[in-house]
Design a protein around this motif. Structure first.
Motif, mmCIF file in Angstrom:
data_model
loop_
_atom_site.group_PDB
_atom_site.id
_atom_site.type_symbol
_atom_site.label_atom_id
_atom_site.label_comp_id
_atom_site.label_asym_id
_atom_site.label_seq_id
_atom_site.Cartn_x
_atom_site.Cartn_y
_atom_site.Cartn_z
ATOM 1 N N SER A 157 0.617 -1.285 -0.024
ATOM 2 C CA SER A 157 0.042 -0.005 -0.157
ATOM 3 C C SER A 157 0.854 1.315 -0.148
ATOM 4 C CB SER A 157 -0.763 -0.053 1.045
ATOM 5 O OG SER A 157 -1.766 -1.207 1.300
ATOM 6 N N SER A 207 -5.125 0.867 2.981
ATOM 7 C CA SER A 207 -4.826 -0.286 3.671
ATOM 8 C C SER A 207 -5.928 -1.185 3.291
ATOM 9 C CB SER A 207 -4.900 -0.066 5.430
ATOM 10 O OG SER A 207 -4.912 -1.488 5.920
ATOM 11 N N SER A 209 -6.412 -4.372 4.471
ATOM 12 C CA SER A 209 -7.011 -5.022 5.711
ATOM 13 C C SER A 209 -7.845 -3.931 6.541
ATOM 14 C CB SER A 209 -6.075 -5.617 6.486
ATOM 15 O OG SER A 209 -5.186 -4.869 6.764
ATOM 16 N N SER A 212 -3.428 -2.395 9.508
ATOM 17 C CA SER A 212 -1.948 -2.376 9.812
ATOM 18 C C SER A 212 -1.890 -1.345 10.580
ATOM 19 C CB SER A 212 -1.267 -2.216 8.408
ATOM 20 O OG SER A 212 -1.290 -3.248 7.574
ATOM 21 N N GLU A 353 8.711 -11.305 -0.398
ATOM 22 C CA GLU A 353 7.306 -11.614 0.214
ATOM 23 C C GLU A 353 6.404 -12.856 -0.444
ATOM 24 O OE1 GLU A 353 3.802 -8.874 1.076
ATOM 25 O OE2 GLU A 353 5.038 -8.732 3.091
HETATM 26 O O1 F6P Z 1 3.450 -7.102 5.019
HETATM 27 C C1 F6P Z 1 2.541 -7.558 5.073
HETATM 28 C C2 F6P Z 1 1.139 -6.856 4.394
HETATM 29 O O2 F6P Z 1 0.122 -7.627 4.580
HETATM 30 C C3 F6P Z 1 1.750 -6.895 3.052
HETATM 31 O O3 F6P Z 1 1.433 -7.925 2.062
HETATM 32 C C4 F6P Z 1 0.698 -5.615 2.705
HETATM 33 O O4 F6P Z 1 1.153 -4.972 1.428
HETATM 34 C C5 F6P Z 1 1.115 -4.784 3.843
HETATM 35 O O5 F6P Z 1 1.234 -5.610 4.795
HETATM 36 C C6 F6P Z 1 -0.037 -3.851 4.045
HETATM 37 O O6 F6P Z 1 -1.328 -4.321 4.243
HETATM 38 P P1 F6P Z 1 -2.756 -3.454 4.270
HETATM 39 O O7 F6P Z 1 -2.772 -2.842 2.847
HETATM 40 O O8 F6P Z 1 -3.616 -4.439 4.686
HETATM 41 O O9 F6P Z 1 -2.524 -2.310 5.281
#
Ligand code: F6P
Length: 529
Positions: A157, A207, A209, A212, A353
């Motif tokens: 991201s 993000s 998810s 983060s 990764e």
């Molecule tokens: O490093 C783990 C990870 O899930 C990556 O694969 C991803 O790009 C990054 O963290 C940020 O995740 P998110 O976009 O969900 O914040």
């Protein structure tokens, strides 16, 4: 039943024997034996030209590597990728980053929704936003036009949009200034907030998810900073790019300011989605579409070209050749192009990764090496830093050079010197100075070190799109040969959890759980500081 290990494959054994034979032939001799070697071991898919002739290969090598790819079912696996099969087994998902840049509806459906329709709709959402932004119609809390975007995200991201924005700076018209914040080290966001005006700045909470720690913490800091500077509804100046729209709404972000990304796109493969919003803001939506077109052009090349003329396939197979047959553990990415300064960082996430894995898709442990360590730096700076080790060190490190034949600013003299410096490195790595008069052992450069040189006319949105898509598919080729899943990343979860335990221990100044004496003493040093 245990799946067959690749090391028992007949082709693998033929490659092991062949490696023993070809490793006794100097690269110089391979050229001496074939005056046309340079062109014989190069591939052009304009505007990319890939010269892999300085690699320890001959036509037998290429035939055996292609035979290995066929034996590993690469052709069928490529079709599974593009047809949306569930190839990310551990997360039960397809990998559809290629759909983000496809102008064609390939009738791929996920949960009965047409993927192409979702992509087109979100691209239109981006386009509408970017046009309003560039026309000055998007206002801050005092009515001033927004002229600054701060992307708050990490990993996929952050790295993709940060790289693309830097690489394509020549195509930015300056209407919108773009900054990036990723780290949980507050120095990064503080340095950005000092340079922007709260009345004219939008933040992007990027993000997938929406969990983060770094991103949410930094977004909270940005939100509070907006409030302190007078914004009554600070979240009105925060956009979200996420796979969790409900979480974004709950955070206080307006529905129209929430851009979707989906589970079927991995974070490190998501530049082509709304994660690329800062890039589109910097260079305009039309040039962002050119970036997508370049990537789509590479998709067609990858899907339709015979393996021996297929850039991602050949480079992925050469990676396997170095890693599994020459024992190489790293790959040095060395762009002689300041605009690609972040390429090593971007590729370290993409390749490490994706392929830093110990388990096959079958769930069994591998008994061979997988993803290499990706490192590097820009040229010509590297010549005054780490090139010494590549020339006279003791490690087998394939080098990968990237250079433009024409500078965006058309400065002939600088580009000539830069280009010459780049090509000279590949030549020096291969030839060395063996046999030169009066060379002491200290001065001896043995040569015979492999390299690949990638040349393009100049760094444009289409060229960058092709290049990054090439590396995505190269990553996939490696994974197919090794039988591993390049689309999950379970290895990053443990560190995140332990960090929360340590933080809670420090915060509560009580023992949340037992730690080893090292971690314990380190925690104590922070607590006593
Ligand atoms: O490093 C783990 C990870 O899930 C990556 O694969 C991803 O790009 C990054 O963290 C940020 O995740 P998110 O976009 O969900 O914040």
């Amino acid at each position: 039943m245990a799946a067959e290990s690749i090391s028992t494959l007949p082709t693998w054994k033929k490659l092991e024997i062949h490696q023993g034979e070809i490793s006794r032939v100097l690269l110089n001799d391979l050229f001496a034996n074939n005056p046309k070697r340079g062109i014989d071991f190069s591939i052009e898919e304009a505007p990319l030209f890939i010269d892999y002739s300085k690699q320890p290969v001959n036509h037998d090598t290429i035939n055996l590597l292609v035979e290995l790819a066929e034996a590993r079912g690469l052709r069928a696996k490529i079709e599974d990728l593009f047809n949306g099969q569930v190839i990310n087994r551990s997360e039960n998902r397809p990998a559809l980053h290629h759909a983000l840049r496809s102008k064609t509806d390939h009738q791929v459906f996920v949960e009965e929704k047409n993927v192409h329709s979702l992509v087109v709709s979100e691209l239109e959402h981006m386009e509408a936003f970017i046009k309003l932004l560039h026309s000055g119609e998007i206002k801050g809390f005092t009515g001033k036009s927004i002229n600054t975007l701060v992307n708050i995200g990490i990993g996929g991201s952050d790295l993709g949009p940060r790289l693309a924005t830097q690489a394509l700076h020549a195509f930015a018209d300056g209407t919108i200034q773009v900054h990036f914040v990723a780290n949980i080290d507050k120095q990064e966001i503080d340095a950005v907030l000092e340079r922007v005006d709260a009345e004219q700045t939008l933040f992007i909470l990027a993000s997938k998810s929406f969990t983060s720690l770094e991103t949410i913490t930094n977004a909270n800091t940005a939100r509070d900073w907006l409030a302190r500077n007078g914004a009554e509804n600070p979240c009105n100046q925060i956009l979200a790019v996420t796979g969790k729209p409900d979480a974004a709404k709950a955070y206080g972000i307006r529905k129209e300011n929430i851009f979707m990304i989906w589970d079927w796109v991995g974070g490190r493969y998501s530049l082509w989605s709304a994660i690329g919003l800062p890039v589109a803001a910097a260079i305009g939506i039309n040039r962002f579409r050119d970036l997508l077109s370049g990537a789509e052009k590479m998709d067609h090349h990858f899907r339709e070209t015979s393996f021996d003329q297929n850039i991602p396939v050949m480079l992925g197979l050469l990676d396997v050749w170095h890693i599994n047959f020459f024992g190489s553990e790293t790959l040095a990415i060395i762009p002689y192009d300041q605009s690609l300064a972040l390429l090593p960082d971007y590729l370290s996430q993409l390749l490490m990764e994706s392929n830093g894995k110990q388990v096959k898709q079958s769930g069994e442990f591998v008994d061979y090496n997988t993803g290499a360590i990706i490192w590097g730096g820009i040229g010509s700076n590297c010549q005054h830093a780490f090139m010494q080790l590549l020339h006279q060190g003791t490690h087998h490190i394939p080098a990968e050079f990237l250079v433009a034949s024409r500078a965006n600013d058309n400065n002939i003299e600088y580009q000539r010197l830069l280009f010459s410096s780049c090509i000279a490195q590949g030549e020096a790595l291969m030839h060395g100075n063996q046999g030169h008069e009066g060379i002491s052992n200290d001065q001896l450069i043995k040569g015979n070190h492999p390299s690949i040189t990638i040349i393009y006319e100049s760094m444009t949105p289409e060229t960058l799109g092709m290049l990054l898509a090439m590396y995505e598919h190269r990553t996939f080729v490696q994974a197919c040969i090794w039988g591993i899943n390049p689309f999950d990343q379970w290895g990053v979860e443990l560190g995140k959890k332990i960090a929360l335990d340590i933080s809670a221990t420090i915060e509560g100044n009580s023992v949340i759980r037992e730690f080893d004496s090292s971690t314990r003493q380190l925690i104590d040093r922070f607590s006593k500081a």
